[in-house]
Scaffold this motif. Sequence first.
Motif: not given
Length: 360
Positions: A187, A189, A204, A208, A218, A220-222
Amino acid sequence: MSKNVLVLPGDGIGPEIVTEARKVLDLINDRFALDLEINEALVGGAAIDATGVPLPDATLEAARAADAILLGAVGGPQWDTNPDFQIRPEKGLLGIRSHLQLFGNLRPAILYPQLAHASTLKPEVVSGLDILIVRELTGGIYFGQPRGIREKEGGIREGFNTYVYDENEIRRIGRVAFEAARARDKRLCSVDKANVLEVTVLWREIMEELGKEYPDVELSHMYVDNAAMQLVRAPKQFDVVVTGNMFGDILSDAAAMLTGSIGMLPSASLDENGKGMYEPCHGSAPDIAGQGKANPLATILSVAMMLRYSLKAGEAADLIEAAVSTVLDQGLRTGDIMSEGMRQVSTAEMGDAVVAALNA
Ligand code: IPM
Ligand code: MG
């Protein structure tokens, strides 16, 4: 062929913690017949005092020639007032990172179960914590040009820095992070500020794009403000975090405190070929320098990372990490991780205890 390790004690508590790490490194060097040649050089304030500059040519040359570098810490109030920014201790550290292109900074935040009560957060929030922050280390606003303090119309002074990343820089740190995630819980982030800063809109986009090459991870972005909040609210939601230089600087200090003390956190800063500089995440702590109060474990754990990543001696690294766990089991604590019922020890006693555990 013998490998070459450069040791840079630096300033403040740097020399004390490096002394303890050296005990461990020397022992491992003998035990595993690593045939390491270990040299020392000056960096930071110590180098300013001796040579006038924070990164003498001799140190940079030695750093280039080394297979791995172990650094204590740099900085101190006596050098903070120099109006020439180039003559600050931090420039020594930043210079090595940049000249050697050590762009991939790995900052693991692992909570030793023995220290669950040393964290300022509730034990149930942090117990079992194991996150890895991957920080870009040679670009972003730390190095962007132009920068400076200038005078504008009307004699008003303004300070300015440039936050810039090109796509190659983003891609190479992204790969480090995806690979790391792949070897862990898969994972990742990515932390940015894409709602405000164009640099991180590109960041970003590239993350991607890379994600398509790593379908097993997996992604994700934050946003960074939320990431800071989530780190103290529910840190165990993270596995690997990847972010730019300045956000990584800030978030890694926050993550460090989850583990009880920044005195426990090692780091690795790697180039494209796995050559690296290893240092504790904490600074030079001038307020406690020379008093035998500093926690040497982050530096000792940095030696373990050095053995694993640059010297291909993973087995030795495992032994050091187990020895650290043993001394914590024995109830030995430096002041920063002290809690009721434990025995408070000095920097040297802690180093000696790790050596004893390795010899046991
Ligand atoms: C770190 C430190 C350094 C940084 C300083 C000493 C220049 O805070 O390694 O996190 O900002 O990168
Ligand atoms: Mg920092």
